[in-house]
Design an enzyme around this catalytic site. Structure first.
Site, PDB file in Angstrom:
ATOM      1  N   SER A 148       0.971  -1.251  -0.052  1.00 36.76           N
ATOM      2  CA  SER A 148      -0.077   0.047   0.012  1.00 36.76           C
ATOM      3  C   SER A 148       0.957   1.248  -0.243  1.00 36.76           C
ATOM      4  O   SER A 148       2.253   1.377   0.379  1.00 36.76           O
ATOM      5  CB  SER A 148      -0.875  -0.065   0.910  1.00 36.76           C
ATOM      6  OG  SER A 148      -1.532   1.058   1.450  1.00 36.76           O
ATOM      7  N   TYR A 162      -1.452  -0.916  10.450  1.00 43.37           N
ATOM      8  CA  TYR A 162      -1.534  -1.238   9.136  1.00 43.37           C
ATOM      9  C   TYR A 162      -0.494  -0.310   8.280  1.00 43.37           C
ATOM     10  O   TYR A 162       0.044  -0.850   7.495  1.00 43.37           O
ATOM     11  CB  TYR A 162      -2.924  -0.515   8.602  1.00 43.37           C
ATOM     12  CG  TYR A 162      -3.219  -0.677   7.052  1.00 43.37           C
ATOM     13  CD1 TYR A 162      -3.786  -1.895   6.631  1.00 43.37           C
ATOM     14  CD2 TYR A 162      -2.938   0.549   6.052  1.00 43.37           C
ATOM     15  CE1 TYR A 162      -3.807  -2.051   5.100  1.00 43.37           C
ATOM     16  CE2 TYR A 162      -3.199   0.193   4.839  1.00 43.37           C
ATOM     17  CZ  TYR A 162      -3.631  -0.937   4.499  1.00 43.37           C
ATOM     18  OH  TYR A 162      -3.764  -1.079   3.086  1.00 43.37           O
TER      19      TYR A 162
END
Length: 262
Positions: A148, A162
């Site tokens: 990501s 995350y």
């Protein structure tokens, strides 16, 4: 030099985790369109079956929870019972968790780190014999980890595990690539930006607003994600090893900051 089939995947077998929706489904659809036989896996059997039915006979549902090492090994066993080798593995299954720093729970740390970092490693390990059987220096097998842009820069939200997990996955990609390339297995990763998905509800539900902060002026389309994955999976990407391709419309690398002096 013949480039007419450079991006084709005819005769190749792929497995996409988290393949029943979102980015995983975009990639699976792209692979099928280029001639691959694609197994889609996720926790929810009904979602896998729905995706397989929608993408046609070359897409096969293989539901499995890969949030544990045992689950990773179970998926590998089920896959190898059906196929002799694996040309392309896409480690896309992932999770996110947001909470204020003072309240961020251990459960939110462990769930995200386990699924986003631990599972890609141990699923690749479990499928290593199948990848090695399919790969060679002349036509390497491919492992594509879905990271990501949050592993490359900060977002506005308190998603501590995350951020950490996606940064870790980018570096894990490089470490795995250095080892597996000697076995004819290329490991790379993709860092997506804003794509409409269940995980990225902001892009899904407020795409026009999100697009205003993106240099390209829009959120990502399914073709953008499929194109990057097809490139890495196909002959076109055979000389790409350990790289992370950022697919975000320029948010990370083409955004101009104000600078320390404004």
């Amino acid at each position: 030099m013949d480039t007419t089939t450079l991006f084709r995947l005819d005769g190749r077998v792929a497995l996409v985790t988290g393949g029943s929706r979102g980015i995983g489904r975009m990639i699976a659809a792209g692979f099928v369109a280029q001639g691959a036989r694609v197994y889609v896996s996720s926790r929810k059997a009904a979602a896998c079956e729905e995706t397989a039915a929608a993408l046609g006979p070359d897409c096969i549902a293989l539901p499995q929870d890969v949030s544990t090492v045992a689950g990773c090994r179970a998926l590998a066993a089920r896959f190898t019972a059906a196929e002799g080798g694996l040309d392309i593995l896409v480690n896309n299954a992932g999770a996110a968790w947001g909470a204020p720093f003072e309240e961020f729970p251990e459960a939110g740390w462990d769930k995200v780190m386990d699924l986003n970092v631990k599972s890609p490693f141990f699923l690749t390990q479990a499928l290593y014999p199948a990848l090695k059987a399919a790969g060679s220096p002349a036509r390497p097998a491919k492992v594509i980890n879905i990271a990501s842009i949050d592993g490359q820069r900060l977002n506005p939200w308190e998603t501590y595990s995350y951020h950490a997990s996606k940064s870790a996955l980018i570096h894990l990609t490089r470490r795995m690539a250095a080892r597996l390339v000697r076995d004819g297995i290329n490991v790379t990763s993709i860092a997506p930006g804003a794509f409409a998905s269940e995980m990225n509800k902001a892009a899904r539900d407020h795409g026009d607003a999100v697009a205003r902060s993106i240099p390209a002026g829009r959120i990502g389309l399914a073709e953008d994600m499929a194109g990057a994955a097809i490139y890495l999976a196909s002959r076109a990407g055979d000389y790409v090893v350990g790289e992370t391709i950022t697919v975000d419309g320029g948010l990370v690398h083409a955004t101009v900051g104000t600078g320390i002096n404004g």
